[in-house]
Enzyme design. Structure first.
Site, short mmCIF file in Angstrom:
data_model
loop_
_atom_site.label_atom_id
_atom_site.label_comp_id
_atom_site.label_asym_id
_atom_site.label_seq_id
_atom_site.Cartn_x
_atom_site.Cartn_y
_atom_site.Cartn_z
N ASP A 230 1.53 4.68 0.59
CA ASP A 230 0.86 5.69 1.42
C ASP A 230 1.08 7.10 0.88
O ASP A 230 2.19 7.45 0.48
CB ASP A 230 1.46 5.59 2.84
CG ASP A 230 0.82 6.54 3.82
OD1 ASP A 230 -0.40 6.43 4.00
OD2 ASP A 230 1.53 7.39 4.39
N ARG B 30 -9.74 10.70 14.57
CA ARG B 30 -9.80 9.41 13.85
C ARG B 30 -9.77 8.23 14.82
O ARG B 30 -10.19 7.13 14.49
CB ARG B 30 -8.64 9.30 12.86
CG ARG B 30 -8.76 10.26 11.68
CD ARG B 30 -7.55 10.20 10.78
NE ARG B 30 -6.35 10.62 11.47
CZ ARG B 30 -5.12 10.54 10.96
NH1 ARG B 30 -4.94 10.04 9.76
NH2 ARG B 30 -4.06 10.95 11.63
N ARG C 21 0.86 -1.19 0.00
CA ARG C 21 0.00 0.00 0.00
C ARG C 21 0.89 1.24 0.00
O ARG C 21 1.60 1.50 0.96
CB ARG C 21 -0.89 0.00 1.23
CG ARG C 21 -1.74 1.26 1.42
CD ARG C 21 -2.39 1.21 2.79
NE ARG C 21 -3.26 2.33 3.08
CZ ARG C 21 -2.86 3.52 3.54
NH1 ARG C 21 -1.58 3.77 3.73
NH2 ARG C 21 -3.75 4.44 3.84
N GLU D 197 -2.75 4.82 -2.46
CA GLU D 197 -3.61 5.54 -1.52
C GLU D 197 -3.59 7.01 -1.92
O GLU D 197 -2.78 7.80 -1.45
CB GLU D 197 -3.14 5.39 -0.06
CG GLU D 197 -4.17 5.90 0.94
CD GLU D 197 -3.75 7.11 1.77
OE1 GLU D 197 -4.61 7.67 2.48
OE2 GLU D 197 -2.58 7.53 1.73
#
Ligand code: GLC
Ligand code: GLC
Length: 651
Positions: A293, A524, A291, A335
């Protein structure tokens, strides 16, 4: 001068010069046939690698030195690649688009919150296989500064696991055990920045200029001020602007995110080379999906917003070419949580094969709030199609906030004023809007414009938290239907569905972060609670709330995994003729289904004539309810109904 034929000629010349040198240094460390295989891949991917590196670094007087160093690093890392992974490389060559299968089910979690540590995670594999999971994204597990570290996204060492979670050997062992259970491991490559405790940052702090060039540092405010004219801060609550003053250095350091996350300087080819080594190191631990980032931020140019610059793409393409040579089993997931047109630019076989689909995610929530599918349908008709060799990663929630990052043009097309509509969504999902069912909290709220991003779990945003508090059985049922509706769509629309673990059992918000000094202020954490295993146990009881969510979700997962109409199928977004009902076909050869999703809490009809116009017969089978429906005049959908209709094959 840099036209294609110049590049072709010079790529070939450079490779001819480099091959004997690589051969002399490495060939005797491996079997002849392995070396031949490696050279084949090198020859195949070198032209695009050369063109990318030349575009980025061709102006450096010592370009050839870097070109050779980069190839030497890649070869060295490949030589250390475990045999099991080399075997996987070979396997993937036969089935390069393995991630297109309808069997793919993704899940993501924090190791500590889900299972304590890596050893604990190993014990939880049966839970994952029980859900049908075969792609597992573990949130960053690396060494990080104590205290606040952005949930692991401030990496101090890419080769060391956070001691609270385990060791690198355990991580590699886990990757291979997961693989034996049919699960591909996905890890983050946090490559836009390191923590300020990374060895490179420490050396820079100690005054080593070589390492200071690994980052972007400025002796005074002249350039930072100039850049800030056109930059948008990402975490404005954390620090204003994008730079942080470090008095030990007497310099301003580029910090896009938190002040302890230092942006790397990819204009320095050494940084590219060193990060390549870190990336291939991770590949060699058994990562199958990397992934990438914060891809949008890796290149900067004065006078721009320093997001999605062409060089950011070239960096990823060059990394992609090197992975194709040295660890071909690994694919990239982008992402990019940016404007939808920009999101799509990262997606191609030679850049990122996979990408988050933030637009679908945000529009699903938008449709729940408005009960209408106008923007969703229009935006997906415009933008869902990507190259056939690539796949979306579709999600309802993840560890981050929800930004309403769909496009202003799409909002206007459906008659909405972008600014006021986004304000409405913030009001709605924070529960301030009269009649709202959602319980979220704003993230990085801009008090001047009223715009904000939103946090909260899927269940809380879908109305379950409020309904439970008010002990309203009817609202509880509607909330459960909403959760299933959103998941039904990510499971069937095309791509890999990614479940944020906890959502499958309807976990609610966790307000405890407000009492934690390392977390307070970053809302978050509201949806980053420790996994509730007692709640997961309750799933076995079909009458409990987690059971009601989980058992229906499992059915949807099974339908996906068993239905050939969902394998490598095309998606065609269609107009259901009802403004509350989202509709699409999935077609794979002779197999085809029509998916219908009612985004309103009232029953909705679909005209029989419309269905027949779409090629359906009067009698259709709804795979979700498991029944045949005769829709001569109209098809009646229940509140939040989700149907997968099998379309009879035309004679
Ligand atoms: C990504 C991560 C997010 C993190 C940021 C900085 O967007 O998902 O959690 O804060 O990058 O690394
Ligand atoms: C990501 C995104 C931003 C997101 C943040 C983490 O890279 O660009 O929208 O909110 O970082 O939360």
């Amino acid at each position: 001068m840099n036209d294609n034929s110049w590049l072709k000629t010079h790529a070939a010349m450079s490779l001819n010069r480099l091959l004997p040198r690589l051969e002399a240094r490495f060939a005797d460390q491996v079997e002849d046939d392995e070396w031949e295989g490696y050279l084949n891949r090198l020859r195949q991917h070198f032209p695009r690698l050369f063109s990318g590196l030349h575009a980025l670094y061709g102006e450096h007087y010592d370009f050839f030195y870097y070109l050779e160093s980069i190839l030497a690093s890649a070869t060295e890392m490949w030589i250390h690649r475990p045999k099991e992974l080399m075997a996987l490389d070979a396997l993937r060559e036969i089935d390069p688009q393995w991630y297109q299968s309808q069997r793919m089910i993704g899940a993501m979690c924090y190791v500590d919150l889900f299972a304590g540590n890596l050893a604990g995670l190993r014990e939880r594999i049966p839970y994952l296989t029980g859900l049908g999971v075969n792609y597992l994204h573990l949130m960053p597990v690396f060494k990080v500064p104590a205290g606040d570290n952005d949930g692991g996204y401030a990496v101090s060492d890419y080769r060391e696991v956070n001691t609270a979670l385990g060791t690198m050997e355990e991580l590699a062992g886990l990757a291979s055990e997961l693989r034996h259970h049919g699960i591909s491991l996905c890890l983050d490559f946090v490559f836009n920045h390191t923590s300020d405790e990374h060895e490179w940052a420490r050396r820079a702090l100690d005054g080593d200029t070589e390492y200071q060039h690994y980052y972007r540092m400025f002796p005074d405010r002249v350039l930072p001020d100039a850049y800030e004219q056109t930059l948008t801060p990402v975490f404005p609550d954390e620090h204003p602007g994008s730079f942080t003053y470090r008095n030990r250095l007497k310099k301003w350091v580029w910090t896009t995110f938190n002040n302890y996350q230092w942006d790397l300087n990819y204009a320095n080819p050494m940084v590219f080379n060193r990060m390549l080594e870190e990336m291939l190191f991770l590949a060699n631990q058994g990562v199958e999906i990397l992934r990438l980032d914060a891809v949008a931020f890796v290149w900067k140019r004065l006078g721009t917003d320093c997001q999605n610059l062409p060089e950011a793409h070239v960096i990823i393409q060059a990394f992609n070419a090197l992975v194709s040579i040295a660890a071909p089993a690994m694919v990239f997931k982008s992402e990019a949580i940016v404007h939808p047109d920009e999101v799509r630019k990262y997606i191609s076989e030679e850049e990122c094969q996979l990408s988050y689909n933030p637009q679908l995610m945000a529009l699903l929530w938008n449709s729940l709030a408005t009960r209408k599918v106008d923007i969703l349908r229009h935006a997906m008709q415009q933008g869902f199609a990507i190259p056939a060799s690539c796949a979306w990663v579709n999600y309802v929630r993840c560890h981050d906030d929800i930004g309403f990052s769909f496009s202003d043009e799409d909002l206007r097309h459906s008659g909405y004023d972008p600014a006021s509509h986004r304000r409405f969504l913030t009001e709605f999902f924070t529960g301030r809007f009269p009649g709202s069912f959602a319980r979220g909290i704003p993230f990085q709220e801009n008090l001047t414009t009223g715009e904000a991003r939103i946090t909260g779990t899927c269940a809380a945003l879908s109305g379950l938290e409020k309904a439970l508090e008010e002990d309203d059985e009817q609202q509880i049922e509607l909330a459960i239907q909403r959760i299933l509706l959103l998941h039904g769509i990510i499971l069937t629309i095309g791509g890999i569905p990614l479940i944020y673990l906890g959502d499958e059992i309807g976990m609610l918000n966790d307000y405890g972060y407000e009492r934690d000094a390392d977390k307070v202020g970053d809302t978050r954490w509201l949806h980053r609670a420790a996994f509730d295993w007692t709640r997961a146990e309750a799933c076995r009881e079909p009458d409990t709330i987690p059971g009601r969510i989980n058992q229906d979700l499992l059915r949807l997962i099974q339908i996906r995994q068993q239905n050939p109409a969902l394998d490598r199928a095309e998606t065609e977004i269609v107009d259901s003729g009802n403004e509350h009902v989202f509709a699409y076909f999935r077609t794979n050869g002779d197999h085809s289904v029509l998916v219908l999703a009612n985004f309103s809490e009232t029953p909705q009809p679909i005209e029989g004539r419309r269905l027949r116009l779409l090629g359906l017969r009067k009698s259709v089978v709804d795979l979700v309810a498991g029944r045949t429906i005769v829709a001569a005049h109209s098809l009646e959908m229940e509140p939040y109904d989700f149907m997968i209709l099998a379309r009879p094959v035309s004679p």
